[in-house]
Design a protein around this motif. Structure first.
Motif, PDB file in Angstrom:
ATOM      1  N   THR A   1       0.844  -1.195   0.000  1.00  0.00           N
ATOM      2  CA  THR A   1       0.000   0.000   0.000  1.00  0.00           C
ATOM      3  C   THR A   1       0.879   1.244   0.000  1.00  0.00           C
ATOM      4  O   THR A   1       1.840   1.328   0.764  1.00  0.00           O
ATOM      5  CB  THR A   1      -0.909   0.024   1.244  1.00  0.00           C
ATOM      6  N   VAL A   2       0.557   2.180  -0.859  1.00  0.00           N
ATOM      7  CA  VAL A   2       1.249   3.464  -0.865  1.00  0.00           C
ATOM      8  C   VAL A   2       0.415   4.458  -0.073  1.00  0.00           C
ATOM      9  O   VAL A   2      -0.772   4.646  -0.344  1.00  0.00           O
ATOM     10  CB  VAL A   2       1.471   3.982  -2.303  1.00  0.00           C
TER      11      VAL A   2
ATOM     12  N   CYS B   1      -4.394   9.795  -7.230  1.00  0.00           N
ATOM     13  CA  CYS B   1      -4.082   8.871  -6.136  1.00  0.00           C
ATOM     14  C   CYS B   1      -5.220   7.867  -5.939  1.00  0.00           C
ATOM     15  O   CYS B   1      -4.970   6.671  -5.726  1.00  0.00           O
ATOM     16  CB  CYS B   1      -3.837   9.647  -4.840  1.00  0.00           C
TER      17      CYS B   1
ATOM     18  N   TRP C   1      -3.913   4.579  -4.035  1.00  0.00           N
ATOM     19  CA  TRP C   1      -3.050   5.119  -2.987  1.00  0.00           C
ATOM     20  C   TRP C   1      -3.911   5.770  -1.899  1.00  0.00           C
ATOM     21  O   TRP C   1      -4.919   6.416  -2.193  1.00  0.00           O
ATOM     22  CB  TRP C   1      -2.084   6.144  -3.556  1.00  0.00           C
TER      23      TRP C   1
END
Length: 224
Positions: A2-3, A85, A90
């Motif tokens: 996971t970012v 994102c 993200w």
């Protein structure tokens, strides 16, 4: 993997540091030495912000909130950055030493995406304004943060997650040191260079979005 994107608000999402703007509008002479001391790291963020808001009588809180909301100008490209994102999966957290009365309205008006917001609030029950910190420093921090961005990272990031920090000032340095990559401007850009942190400069969120969409960007060498 996971970012997680940890994004500052004052001077980053907003073009101006709103706490500084508030102080220069409502308590210009008394607040200026405190502002400069915090910027020079001669006074902690926590101590400085508490001292600045204590200069303002509580009966001016409504005027402070109205001024901050009207005066907040958002840096170009922020809504598209949030959308990008979200498309990538993200997780974005706005982690701000600022206050709910100006951070939350701006974010909610700009984006319907799922964005976590960590910020502080003001107690106007006494004669002068008092700061209520939502995330004070934990035992793993050396103190003085006000809202402790390292604590937030420790609480939300899981083992194996990659962390991107976005910011502009001295309040973002501790978070930047914990991140895998940093997007920086202003004082944080200078400090990232001095500390040798992996980073790219930005002036608008269009710059950040361009780097995110470029798979050959230096960013991705630090997220793999």
């Amino acid at each position: 993997m996971t970012v997680r994107v940890i994004c500052d608000f004052d001077g980053t999402i907003s073009e101006r540091d709103m706490i500084v703007s508030i102080m220069r509008h409502f308590a210009p002479e008394a607040s200026e030495p405190i502002i400069q001391a915090v910027r020079a790291s001669e006074r902690s963020v926590k101590d400085g912000v508490e001292a600045m808001f204590a200069l303002i009588p509580s009966n001016q809180y409504g005027a402070v909130a109205a001024y901050a909301q009207a005066a907040t100008a958002v840096r170009r490209g922020f809504p598209q950055f949030i959308h990008t994102c979200e498309q990538l999966g993200w997780k974005v957290a706005i982690v701000s030493g600022g206050f709910d009365f100006f951070v939350e309205p701006v974010i909610h008006n700009l984006s319907t995406a799922s964005v976590d917001i960590y910020c502080n609030r003001i107690d106007a029950s006494g004669s002068h304004l008092r700061v209520r910190w939502s995330k004070p420093c934990d035992e793993a921090c050396d103190g003085g943060c006000g809202l402790c961005k390292p604590r937030v990272i420790r609480e939300i990031a899981q083992p194996g997650d990659r962390v991107i920090a976005i910011g502009d000032g001295v309040t973002d340095v501790k978070a930047a040191k914990m991140a895998d990559f940093v997007f920086a401007r202003s004082d944080l850009l200078r400090l990232a260079r001095e500390l040798g942190l992996p980073h790219l400069p930005f002036e608008t969120f269009d710059d950040i979005t361009a780097a995110i969409l470029d798979k050959g960007s230096e960013l991705y060498a630090h997220l793999s």
